[in-house]
Design an enzyme around this catalytic site. Structure first.
Site, PDB file in Angstrom:
ATOM      1  N   ASN A  10     -15.764  20.256 -11.506  1.00  0.00           N
ATOM      2  CA  ASN A  10     -14.607  19.430 -10.295  1.00  0.00           C
ATOM      3  C   ASN A  10     -13.632  19.551 -11.268  1.00  0.00           C
ATOM      4  OD1 ASN A  10     -12.826  17.899  -9.105  1.00  0.00           O
ATOM      5  ND2 ASN A  10     -14.434  16.264  -8.674  1.00  0.00           N
ATOM      6  N   ARG A  97     -15.836  22.853  -7.044  1.00  0.00           N
ATOM      7  CA  ARG A  97     -14.811  22.251  -6.154  1.00  0.00           C
ATOM      8  C   ARG A  97     -13.515  22.991  -6.093  1.00  0.00           C
ATOM      9  NH1 ARG A  97     -11.143  16.919  -6.502  1.00  0.00           N
ATOM     10  NH2 ARG A  97     -10.516  16.874  -4.426  1.00  0.00           N
ATOM     11  N   HIS A 186     -10.390  16.158   0.274  1.00  0.00           N
ATOM     12  CA  HIS A 186     -11.570  15.276   0.206  1.00  0.00           C
ATOM     13  C   HIS A 186     -12.756  15.344   1.195  1.00  0.00           C
ATOM     14  CE1 HIS A 186      -8.337  12.425  -1.768  1.00  0.00           C
ATOM     15  NE2 HIS A 186      -9.135  12.924  -2.931  1.00  0.00           N
ATOM     16  N   HIS A 214     -11.499   6.952   1.687  1.00  0.00           N
ATOM     17  CA  HIS A 214     -11.684   7.720   0.351  1.00  0.00           C
ATOM     18  C   HIS A 214     -10.583   7.252  -0.612  1.00  0.00           C
ATOM     19  CE1 HIS A 214     -13.045  10.497  -2.616  1.00  0.00           C
ATOM     20  NE2 HIS A 214     -11.846  10.502  -3.022  1.00  0.00           N
ATOM     21  N   ARG A 247       0.834   9.062  -5.719  1.00  0.00           N
ATOM     22  CA  ARG A 247       1.703   9.668  -4.799  1.00  0.00           C
ATOM     23  C   ARG A 247       2.068   8.751  -3.685  1.00  0.00           C
ATOM     24  NH1 ARG A 247      -3.389  13.847  -4.122  1.00  0.00           N
ATOM     25  NH2 ARG A 247      -3.989  13.589  -6.331  1.00  0.00           N
ATOM     26  N   GLU A 390     -19.451  13.486  -4.478  1.00  0.00           N
ATOM     27  CA  GLU A 390     -19.110  14.893  -4.474  1.00  0.00           C
ATOM     28  C   GLU A 390     -19.787  15.949  -5.074  1.00  0.00           C
ATOM     29  OE1 GLU A 390     -15.094  13.164  -5.162  1.00  0.00           O
ATOM     30  OE2 GLU A 390     -14.202  14.539  -4.157  1.00  0.00           O
TER      31      GLU A 390
END
Ligand code: ADP
Ligand code: UVW
Ligand code: MG
Length: 404
Positions: A10, A97, A186, A214, A247, A390
């Site tokens: 990932n 990922r 996600h 999430h 962000r 994940e």
């Protein structure tokens, strides 16, 4: 001996997380992380969890790791030192990922040259994420060309959104010419957590409507009806939606024009401002929710304001997605903030009794690594805290593809 191990990579913009799993019993053989790639203070933490190497415990080293290629080679060396390197005959596949799969990749995909080219072509839609994913694929292929490299896309789970949800209300020809639409991210986590939440309720996923929140460094909400995603907060890129660590999430697009025309900022400067210097970090100077909570608790006003803005945005999305779903069976919190910050869960759900949401405050404040319900027993809508996984989900999808 059948090969049953899957290495999951990932790769994020400045980190690589990885896990080696044995899919024969879904156990973890090793986990690790390289962070602050490209800085002087890069850190690699590797933890063997099985076999003779496990007795030695966690290994950690700090010092500059220049780029993702160097980071992945360092990871490969750690695994090799445990006798579980990429050359191991027990390794069945590497699962990657990949953040952006555009409209083309809606399921796990075996990576060949053509697929890799297409993932590279999607870099403009995910400039912070896809380049690192591409490097991960290249390094893993160079070390082990004979086993399948499988891409599992963040966008895939959201490909079921209705067209009127995915479309932005802009000129259609322009949108088509530049691939401008809502893709969502996600997705691996939203898929895993929505299913796990149905499991926690003891009901088939087809019967359950869930709002998944999430909340990690990047944060996104999704509305999942009967296991199918119908709406999500991230958009063409992972910038839209919730307030995140660095962000901004939603803002008036005219802010961009204003900063360019009046502020004299370049497009790249605005891109960096909104992606890397906004959110909690921009509002109060800290992107780690633990620090924000600590400072807010001490009466720090900018930290309090950042917390309130973060929670307010969450509350708006919970309300919006309740309307989208019509009937909500559960709200599920996941990822670093969602799993750990009970204050965020409490503040986001405060005042939502009319929507059927009420917490058991004691259960909500208790710490546990297990999936659990934290709603009041009289509440119409369940509130769940579900640790996301994940890596396990990527390994499961990758292994299913190579053994089918
Ligand atoms: N105990 C905690 N309390 C509050 N926030 C936490 C706690 N532990 C982790 N976090 C938050 O989780 C965030 C990281 O979440 P994570 O899911 O690991 O992110 P990512 O996978 O996007 O890197 C950190 O920024 C931190 O703010
Ligand atoms: C897509 C995305 O935002 O990922 P992350 O949270 O890992 O940055
Ligand atoms: Mg994450």
């Amino acid at each position: 001996m059948t090969a049953s191990r899957v290495l999951v990579l990932n790769s994020g913009s400045s980190s690589v997380k990885y896990q080696l799993l044995d899919m024969a019993d879904r156990s973890r053989l090793a986990v690790g992380l390289v962070e602050r790639i490209g800085e002087e203070t890069s850190r690699l933490v590797h933890e063997p969890l099985a076999g003779p190497a496990a007795a030695g415990g966690k290994r950690e080293r700090t010092g500059p790791i220049a780029d993702h290629e160097a980071a992945l080679k360092a990871v490969a060396a750690e695994l090799a030192a445990d006798g579980t390197g990429l050359d191991s005959p027990e390794l069945a596949a590497v699962g990657h990922r990949v953040v952006h799969g555009g409209t083309r990749f809606t399921r796990p995909t075996v990576i060949d040259d053509e697929v890799l080219t297409e993932i590279r072509n999607l870099i403009p839609l995910a400039p912070l994420h896809n380049p690192a994913n591409v490097t991960g694929i290249e390094v893993a292929r160079s070390l082990r060309a004979d086993i399948p490299q499988i891409a599992v896309f963040d966008t895939a789970f959201h490909s079921t959104m209705p067209e009127y949800v995915a479309r932005y209300a802009i000129d259609a020809a322009t949108a088509d010419a530049y691939s401008v639409r809502r893709y969502g991210f996600h997705g691996t986590s939203h898929a895993y957590v929505s299913r796990a939440t149905a499991g926690l309720l003891g009901r088939p996923v087809e019967d359950v409507n869930v709002i998944v929140l999430h909340l990690g460094n990047g944060a996104s909400a999704s509305a999942v009806r009967g296991g199918v995603c119908v709406e999500t907060s991230m958009g063409m890129t992972p910038l839209e939606g919730l307030v995140m660590g660095t962000r901004s999430g939603d803002l008036d697009p005219a802010v961009v024009f204003h900063l360019a025309r009046v502020g004299g900022l370049s497009v790249d400067e605005i891109d960096s401002l909104l992606n890397k210097k906004s959110g909690l970090l921009g509002m109060c100077g800290d992107n780690d929710m633990r620090e924000v909570l600590r400072r807010a608790g001490e009466g720090d006003e900018s930290a309090r304001l950042a917390f309130d803005a973060y929670v307010h945005r969450l509350k708006k999305y919970i309300g919006a997605y309740s309307a989208v779903l019509g009937r909500v069976d559960a709200v599920a919190f996941t990822a670093g903030v969602g799993e750990n910050a009970h204050q965020v869960r409490e503040a986001a759900l405060d005042g939502l009794a009319e929507l059927g949401l009420a917490l058991d405050l004691e259960a909500n404040a208790a710490r546990s690594p297990q999936p659990r319900l934290v709603s009041a027993d009289y509440a119409r809508v369940a509130v769940a805290v579900v640790p996301t996984d994940e890596e396990l989900e990527i390994a499961t999808q990758a292994y299913a593809l190579v053994t089918q």
